[in-house]
Each structure stands twice: as C-alpha cells, then as structure tokens.
Design an enzyme around this catalytic site. Structure first.
Site, PDB file in Angstrom:
ATOM      1  N   TYR A   1      36.759  35.257  36.504  1.00 61.24           N
ATOM      2  CA  TYR A   1      36.703  34.337  37.644  1.00 61.24           C
ATOM      3  C   TYR A   1      38.072  34.194  38.302  1.00 61.24           C
ATOM      4  O   TYR A   1      38.165  33.706  39.431  1.00 61.24           O
ATOM      5  CB  TYR A   1      36.184  32.964  37.204  1.00 61.24           C
ATOM      6  CG  TYR A   1      37.236  32.019  36.665  1.00 61.24           C
ATOM      7  CD1 TYR A   1      37.761  32.182  35.386  1.00 61.24           C
ATOM      8  CD2 TYR A   1      37.717  30.964  37.433  1.00 61.24           C
ATOM      9  CE1 TYR A   1      38.727  31.324  34.906  1.00 61.24           C
ATOM     10  CE2 TYR A   1      38.682  30.092  36.948  1.00 61.24           C
ATOM     11  CZ  TYR A   1      39.179  30.278  35.691  1.00 61.24           C
ATOM     12  OH  TYR A   1      40.142  29.430  35.217  1.00 61.24           O
ATOM     13  N   ARG A   2      39.119  34.669  37.613  1.00 57.39           N
ATOM     14  CA  ARG A   2      40.488  34.414  38.065  1.00 57.39           C
ATOM     15  C   ARG A   2      41.387  35.195  37.111  1.00 57.39           C
ATOM     16  O   ARG A   2      41.048  35.364  35.940  1.00 57.39           O
ATOM     17  CB  ARG A   2      40.749  32.921  37.917  1.00 57.39           C
ATOM     18  CG  ARG A   2      42.140  32.418  38.114  1.00 57.39           C
ATOM     19  CD  ARG A   2      42.150  30.949  37.710  1.00 57.39           C
ATOM     20  NE  ARG A   2      43.376  30.281  37.976  1.00 57.39           N
ATOM     21  CZ  ARG A   2      43.648  29.048  37.545  1.00 57.39           C
ATOM     22  NH1 ARG A   2      42.752  28.383  36.834  1.00 57.39           N
ATOM     23  NH2 ARG A   2      44.787  28.477  37.831  1.00 57.39           N
ATOM     24  N   TYR A  47      49.054  32.625  35.160  1.00 57.91           N
ATOM     25  CA  TYR A  47      48.404  33.327  36.276  1.00 57.91           C
ATOM     26  C   TYR A  47      49.436  33.784  37.301  1.00 57.91           C
ATOM     27  O   TYR A  47      49.121  33.948  38.464  1.00 57.91           O
ATOM     28  CB  TYR A  47      47.356  32.442  36.931  1.00 57.91           C
ATOM     29  CG  TYR A  47      46.189  32.118  36.030  1.00 57.91           C
ATOM     30  CD1 TYR A  47      45.178  33.055  35.824  1.00 57.91           C
ATOM     31  CD2 TYR A  47      46.112  30.903  35.364  1.00 57.91           C
ATOM     32  CE1 TYR A  47      44.106  32.777  34.990  1.00 57.91           C
ATOM     33  CE2 TYR A  47      45.052  30.612  34.520  1.00 57.91           C
ATOM     34  CZ  TYR A  47      44.046  31.553  34.342  1.00 57.91           C
ATOM     35  OH  TYR A  47      42.987  31.276  33.513  1.00 57.91           O
ATOM     36  N   HIS A  65      51.415  32.304  27.635  1.00 57.91           N
ATOM     37  CA  HIS A  65      50.073  32.784  27.322  1.00 57.91           C
ATOM     38  C   HIS A  65      49.434  33.345  28.585  1.00 57.91           C
ATOM     39  O   HIS A  65      49.890  33.116  29.697  1.00 57.91           O
ATOM     40  CB  HIS A  65      49.221  31.650  26.754  1.00 57.91           C
ATOM     41  CG  HIS A  65      49.254  30.404  27.567  1.00 57.91           C
ATOM     42  ND1 HIS A  65      49.551  29.162  27.059  1.00 57.91           N
ATOM     43  CD2 HIS A  65      49.069  30.189  28.895  1.00 57.91           C
ATOM     44  CE1 HIS A  65      49.529  28.264  28.028  1.00 57.91           C
ATOM     45  NE2 HIS A  65      49.242  28.852  29.146  1.00 57.91           N
ATOM     46  N   ASP A 107      44.443  21.625  33.157  1.00 58.13           N
ATOM     47  CA  ASP A 107      45.334  21.435  32.004  1.00 58.13           C
ATOM     48  C   ASP A 107      46.773  21.122  32.412  1.00 58.13           C
ATOM     49  O   ASP A 107      47.354  20.182  31.881  1.00 58.13           O
ATOM     50  CB  ASP A 107      45.287  22.665  31.094  1.00 58.13           C
ATOM     51  CG  ASP A 107      43.986  22.713  30.303  1.00 58.13           C
ATOM     52  OD1 ASP A 107      43.549  21.651  29.818  1.00 58.13           O
ATOM     53  OD2 ASP A 107      43.404  23.795  30.185  1.00 58.13           O
TER      54      ASP A 107
END
Lengths: 117, 538
Positions: B483-484, B91, B400, B150
C-alpha cells in the site's frame, strides 16, 4: 455560531539561524526557551513515562548509574548535545535546522546544562 | 557545492541566488553539514553509492514563496523534492527519491489556519505535526480529537498524502479518506484549490469533499503532480468514554470465525478502531513479556497444531486474541462490549478480559500516563521503542523499514499469507523482524506487516533489500500488493500494478508529461518518472 479558531503561527520555534552554540549565555531567558525546545522536540522520547523510547534506551544502557532522563543529567555539554541533535544515534534521527535552529539548539544546551557540575 | 545531475554549476548557482531572494539566505542550505540533515536516517543504502542525497534545500514560509520557487525551478529545470515535516522515517525521511534534487522543506509552513469545533474540521499547512495540533487543541480546551499515526512528529498533510493510518474510528484513521479540500502549487507555479475550495468564498471547503466535476485530489497523493500547501481534515469529536476488551480463543480453526465476526462488527461500526489479530501462543502478543520457559521450549520444537492446542488449553495461552475498542458514552461502550462478548461467545471456549476504561476530558497528567496513547488520539513516539535498546536487546538497530501487503479480511487469507512467507523465509534463509501481524487499519482489508531493521553494515542492508524485493514479487504472485513503500522499492512495487501492460503507469506518465513537462517535481516518486528519466527506472 460555530466556534472557529483562527491561529497565525502554531509553533513557538523559528528563531534566527546562525547563532554559534556558545554565543548565547545560559541566562534565565535562554534556559526557559531551551525548556520549551526540549518539550517540543525531545520530551516525547526523553521525558518521563514508560512509553518514552529514549529514556527506556538510556535506562537499559546505564542501568541507573547515570540518570536515564536527560533533564536529570549533570554531565551534558553543549558539544555533546549538538553531536546528537545534528547526527542522531541508532533509532534517533537528526534534526534539521527548520526544526531545531542553531539558536534553538543553543537554548536547549543552556537548559540541559543548567545544573552541570 | 553539489549540483543536480545534468545541470551546469553556473545555472544552479543562479537558481540558488534566486531562491535566496525568495526565502532569504538563512533558509537556503548548501553546505555538506546542513545537507547531511536531509539524508534518510533510516536509509537501506546507508553509506553506499546509491544513497539518496540532496544538492540543496530551500525552506519557504508561504504558499507565495512555494509558487516563486517552482517558477525558478522550472526556468532552470531543477529537480525539486517537497517534504512536509521530513519525519516519514522508514519511508524515505527527508531525502529525495531522485538523488541530487533540491529538497523543498515545508516545515516552516506550520500554521493551523482553522479549527472548527462545531463541524469538527481543520485546515492546516504541511509543517503542522500531530504533536502541534494536539498541543493546540489541549491549550484551547477544544473537544476535538486527532487521529495520529505512530510517529507523532509526522505531518497531517504528509501522512495523508502517503495514505498513512491511525488508530481511532474508521472515518478518521484512514488519513487520506479523512481529508476534505486541498490547495496545491503545480510544477509551473500555478495555484489550484480542490473540492469546494475551487469556488471563491465557498463556506464548506472542509465539510463537502467533492465540489463539482472530476474529483482530482487523488492525483496529488503518492505522486508528483503538485506541492500541497493546505489541506483540510475531518476530525473526531471528543467522545464521553473509551472502553477496551480482549477476546481470546484457543484452537487454530477459531481464527476463521474470529475474523468473520471482527469484520461484521467493523462494517456495522460496533467496533471501529484499529486492531490486530495476535497469537500469544505462536508469536507472543505485541509488547508481551518473553514467553515462559515451557512455551519457549514448545515453540523451539516446531510442534504440531494439536500439540499447540493442547498446550493452549492446559496453560490458558490463547491461540488467537484480538483487542476491541469502543467509543461513545459509558453505557454505549458497555453495551457494545457486552454485544461483542455475546457474538464472539459463539466460538467454543472463547474467553474475555476487560481492558481500559476512560471518561473524558482527561487532565494533561492523566493523558501523559496512558501507555497505549494512539487509540485515544494522543500522539507519541512510543513505536520507536521497537528495535531500540532494551535489557534484552543491548544493540539497538539504526531504524526500520516495513513490508505491508494488503490481504483480504479473512482468516483464510491470514493463514495463506503466513504460510507462504514462512516457507519462503525458510527457503531463502532469512528471518525478518518481529511478528507477522494482520492489522486492521482499513475497514475491508488486513495489512500483513513484516519489519526489517536498518543496519550500518552494507552487506546486511543488501540482503534485506534483496529479501524485500523478493517479498514484493512473491506477494504479487498471490494477489497481495504493497500500500506504500520506501523510495528504494517504489519502482518494484509500481511494477506489480501491471494490468493491461502497465496501463495505469502509462496513464500516470501521460498526466505527468502534461502537468510537469520539464519533469522537475519529485522524479521517481511512487514509480512515476518524467520522460527524460524513464530509462533510469530501476
């Protein structure tokens, strides 16, 4: 009364920056400090147990010819360790100096090279 | 020396000297070698001109230093981008959304300020990671659990502000929802506390979330209105026991009743942990071994639903399965599992399998041996094995990124979403990572998760970015929203929340201009740009 815990600083890290990698002798204190650095930053990926991605990846890479656990390796060098800590590899992201300072990195190298042959 | 866009080198040099005066020379980073560490290790722009890069980084140790830095930045109009632990991999990591920003690295602000065992709350600074808090709790033998995402090295504050999720009970696994009280440095250096924290000497800052008057906390989540320097959280008391069990059903249409009962249990708080609907038949369960040669051959033929159901019945391979998790006393968890079997047992042919059972407290050695740690509030990095090197995957990926639209909590929604994207992938000629897993993070919705590997090949990344953007648009056409997301897609996702000619974005921009008139803080984060950069919105 409720049990309230006040803590000043949570982490054991935060040593001075700017210490060259090879300036710190691999004495018992630096080895011990390096072990703490390893446990704080490296163990979750490179420790023992079936859920450590780094250890699993090195098992797959070396097939047992070289120990998969970094703490069991006898061939690591300070430059090699620095290369991976500061550059990362594949899924492993590098570590900033606010996480692993140069002094911490030197101690980590002392720990991981303590049994170097 | 790198310089932020549009800033005179002399002015930037002056600001850097002032930053050094605030935090010390050792904690201002300007060399290429040091700034390389602030690149997004999982960047989908790896090696391309669009790669986001910092012009400098400054690492304060206190709220007062953050205030002083913001005042200097305002005076020189320097773009600032705060990070907590900078481990928001997938992110954006430690890299700024607006290239050329100065990263405000809050990792050194790593104090656990308060842990209240009786009320099960904590107050922490942004540099405190899940690992840090867990280790502190273990060292002091407190009967408290954390709820971790995570990546265990993530920041409690950073993950909550991103509205990340964990794996234990519903009140705690919504990390934003579990917060209580914030301290925030505004772009001009002013300091505010929210909730009860606004009252000097308040006794319930971490206990009563709302305080008095408008609840402004949401302004500081997925946004760029302030630098959060303290935040409180509700924590989970250590339960006496944990128990899990798997429900397995064998026909396609069982999906609908399976999800309805799951929702019923979630909303009754009988089963309130994160779980996901899996299909051992279609995709293989998460972390399952490779399929048998017979199942692999069947999948390759793309058979009819009836053929799949016949195989499922004959070979005892469930069409759908769900792992349920229970917390409480040994007796309560046993009763809930028994109740679950009774309700799911109304699905013809349903089968059940007992899972793990633990009583607490666990020793360090026992906790370390647990393979599925997150539902027990034990942080790990196990999720990073996805895409890592294995005997069957000799070429690990370089990271990822995740596409996770929110869909309704129903079997029909899962079916529709899976079909829409399966057909789109076929038409587009793409094949994203892994399985379409409907994941129950929040209480009333599913997250339908698709993964993309990060490559160091620009053409591969370009194609994945293109697919990602097409998925955002296609999802929005069906009423499913992200959502993000990662910085590369923040504008595209914000564009889909467009009711009444982007009224929400227009309101956000009005607030941005009022709170941050020089537009220095986290430009572009979650699609909110300051006025002088709005034309650059991608």
């Amino acid at each position: 009364m409720s049990k309230v815990w006040y803590c000043s600083t949570a982490l054991l890290l935060g040593a001075t920056l700017g210490v060259p990698i090879n300036a710190l002798p691999a004495d018992a204190a630096s080895v011990e400090k390096g072990k703490q650095v390893f446990q704080t930053w490296c163990e979750a990926c490179h420790g023992s147990g079936g859920d450590r991605p780094g250890t699993l990846g090195l098992e797959a890479k070396y097939g047992g010819k070289i120990p998969a656990r970094l703490e069991d390796r006898k061939d690591l060098t300070p430059d090699f360790i620095k290369l991976y800590v500061r550059n990362g590899f594949a899924m492993m992201a590098p570590f900033r100096k606010t996480e692993i300072s140069d002094a911490d990195l030197a101690a980590l190298s002392a720990y991981l090279t303590r049994t170097r042959k | 020396m790198r310089t932020p866009p549009g800033l005179a080198p002399e002015s930037f040099a002056d600001a850097l000297r002032e930053f050094e005066g605030i935090v010390g020379k050792n904690w201002v980073f300007t060399s290429d070698e040091d700034l390389h560490l602030y690149q997004d290790a999982y960047s989908p722009f790896w090696g391309e001109p669009e790669e986001r890069k910092a012009s400098a980084a400054v690492a304060p140790h206190s709220t007062e230093e953050v205030q002083a830095i913001m005042r200097v930045a305002n005076a020189h109009k320097i773009p600032i981008y705060p990070i907590s632990t900078g481990r928001n991999l997938g992110y954006g990591g430690a890299a700024p959304v607006y290239s050329g920003s100065v990263v405000l690295d809050l990792k050194r602000m790593n104090r656990i300020l308060e842990l209240n065992e009786r009320n099960a709350t904590c107050l922490v600074e942004p540099g405190v990671s899940y690992f840090d808090l867990y280790r502190h709790i273990r060292a002091n033998k407190l009967k408290l659990w954390i709820d971790c995402p995570d990546p265990g090295w993530g920041s409690l504050i950073g993950n909550a502000l991103e509205r990340g999720n964990g794996y234990t009970l519903a009140p705690y696994r919504d990390h934003w929802g579990a917060h209580a009280g914030m301290e925030v440095v505004l772009p001009d250096g002013d300091l505010v506390r929210t909730g009860m924290g606004a009252m000097p000497g308040a006794k319930t800052w971490q206990q009563f979330k709302y305080g008095y008057g408008p609840h402004l906390d949401g302004l500081f989540s997925q946004s760029n209105f302030g630098v959060v320097t303290k935040m409180g959280f509700w924590m989970m008391p250590e339960p006496e026991a944990f128990r899990s069990g798997t429900v397995m059903v064998y026909r396609y249409d069982d999906l609908f009743k399976l999800v309805d009962i799951l929702a019923y249990f979630e909303n009754l708080k009988v089963m309130s942990a994160t779980t996901r609907v899996e299909s051992p038949l279609l995709f293989g369960a998460f972390k399952a071994p490779p399929p048998s040669p017979e199942l692999a051959a069947l999948r390759a033929r793309h058979p009819s639903r009836e053929e799949y159901e016949s195989f499922a019945a004959k070979n005892d391979v469930p069409y759908w399965s769900v792992i349920l998790r229970f917390y409480g006393s040994p007796k309560v968890t046993a009763a809930h599992w028994e109740y679950a079997q009774e309700k799911f047992g109304t699905i013809a042919g349903a089968k059940f399998k007992d899972g793990d059972f633990y009583e607490f407290p666990l020793s360090d050695a026992a906790a370390n041996q647990i393979m599925d740690k997150a539902p027990l509030g034990i942080p790990s990095l196990e999720a990073f094995s996805m895409g890592g090197r294995t005997p069957t995957n000799p070429t690990p990926s370089n990271g990822h990124m995740w596409f996770s639209p929110i869909i309704p909590l129903s079997g029909e929604a899962v079916q529709e979403c899976e079909k829409v994207f399966r057909e789109a992938f076929k038409e587009w000629g793409v094949n994203p990572l892994g399985l379409p897993l409907p994941q129950l993070y929040h209480e009333r919705t599913f997250f339908q998760i698709y993964g993309f590997p990060i490559s160091h090949d620009a053409e591969t990344n370009r194609k994945n970015r293109e697919t990602f953007k097409r998925m955002i648009a296609l999802a929005a056409e069906h009423g499913w929203g992200e959502y993000r997301t990662a910085p590369a897609f923040m504008d595209a996702c914000a564009d889909t929340y467009s009711f009444n000619n982007h009224a929400l974005r227009r309101l956000q921009e009005k607030l941005k201009d009022a709170v941050d008139p020089n537009g220095i803080l986290s430009a572009g984060r979650y699609g909110i740009w300051p006025e002088h950069l709005r034309k650059t919105r991608s």
